[in-house]
Design an enzyme around this catalytic site. Structure first.
Site, mmCIF file in Angstrom:
data_model
loop_
_atom_site.group_PDB
_atom_site.id
_atom_site.type_symbol
_atom_site.label_atom_id
_atom_site.label_comp_id
_atom_site.label_asym_id
_atom_site.label_seq_id
_atom_site.Cartn_x
_atom_site.Cartn_y
_atom_site.Cartn_z
ATOM 1 N N CYS A 1 0.828 -1.212 0.000
ATOM 2 C CA CYS A 1 0.000 0.000 0.000
ATOM 3 C C CYS A 1 0.862 1.262 0.000
ATOM 4 O O CYS A 1 2.025 1.252 0.383
ATOM 5 C CB CYS A 1 -0.927 -0.008 1.213
ATOM 6 S SG CYS A 1 -2.369 1.050 0.982
ATOM 7 N N ASP B 1 -7.088 -3.943 11.326
ATOM 8 C CA ASP B 1 -5.894 -3.141 11.604
ATOM 9 C C ASP B 1 -5.937 -2.690 13.050
ATOM 10 O O ASP B 1 -6.974 -2.750 13.713
ATOM 11 C CB ASP B 1 -5.899 -1.922 10.657
ATOM 12 C CG ASP B 1 -4.541 -1.254 10.501
ATOM 13 O OD1 ASP B 1 -3.623 -1.553 11.290
ATOM 14 O OD2 ASP B 1 -4.397 -0.427 9.589
#
Length: 199
Positions: free
Chosen positions: A7, A128
């Protein structure tokens, strides 16, 4: 085999790195003010240089739904990843225009957070410990998750194998763990991918 997402791509050099290393997904961050932010125009240019076998994910935080739909329709991204307070209605509006997959991110600090995530109408979860802070969380909290999810938060070459063994994710998601001084590092990307894919 566990999928891999790199990412926070923001430069042509980043694209060259991933084209050489072949992760399954990359992420473009469309949240202004973040150090990895790219504009839709930048993302379009980078996407044109990206290996067609690598899927581009757009990362959004409470963005106008029209922006998400436009980037999906223009094929700048193939997947939308939602990191804010997006509702089921927000997802339904995207679904009315696009059948491309949707990832919904959840910060997991308790088993209740994990249970709440499992109820959300999306194709994949992203679990997360925070909003891109690059910190791990207590993986035991997600052992009961029975939906495909991307595991994020503080992953790097040193801990990704143990993370995979502890959580059995659909995919692992890394950003700062493959950077040096805030920039993507080719050797770290290569080693991370090799570590995930080793038998």
């Amino acid at each position: 085999m566990t999928k891999i997402k790199i990412c926070g791509l923001k430069s042509e050099q980043d694209v060259e790195y991933v084209n050489a290393c072949k992760p399954d997904y990359i992420g473009f961050v469309f949240l202004e003010g973040r150090k990895r932010y790219v504009s839709p125009a930048q993302a379009k240019r980078l996407r044109e240089q990206l290996d067609s076998d690598i899927l581009a994910v757009g990362v959004f935080v409470d963005a106008p739904v029209e922006q998400v739909i436009q980037l999906l329709e223009d094929d700048v991204i193939q997947i939308a990843q939602l990191h804010g307070n997006e509702t089921q209605e927000y997802v339904a509006r995207i679904r009315a225009h696009s059948d491309k997959p949707i990832i919904k991110a959840f910060v997991v600090r308790s088993k209740e957070d994990a249970a709440r995530a499992m109820e959300f109408p999306c194709d994949y979860l992203l679990l997360d410990g925070g909003l891109g802070q690059g910190e791990t969380f207590d993986w035991s909290l997600i052992q009961d998750v029975r939906r495909p999810f991307f595991l994020a938060g503080g992953l790097d070459t040193a801990n990704v194998r143990s993370a995979m063994q502890a959580t059995m994710p659909y995919a692992v998601d890394v950003s700062s763990g493959v950077e040096t001084d805030g920039k993507k590092d080719f050797e770290k990307i290569k080693t991370f991918i090799q570590t995930v894919r080793q038998e």
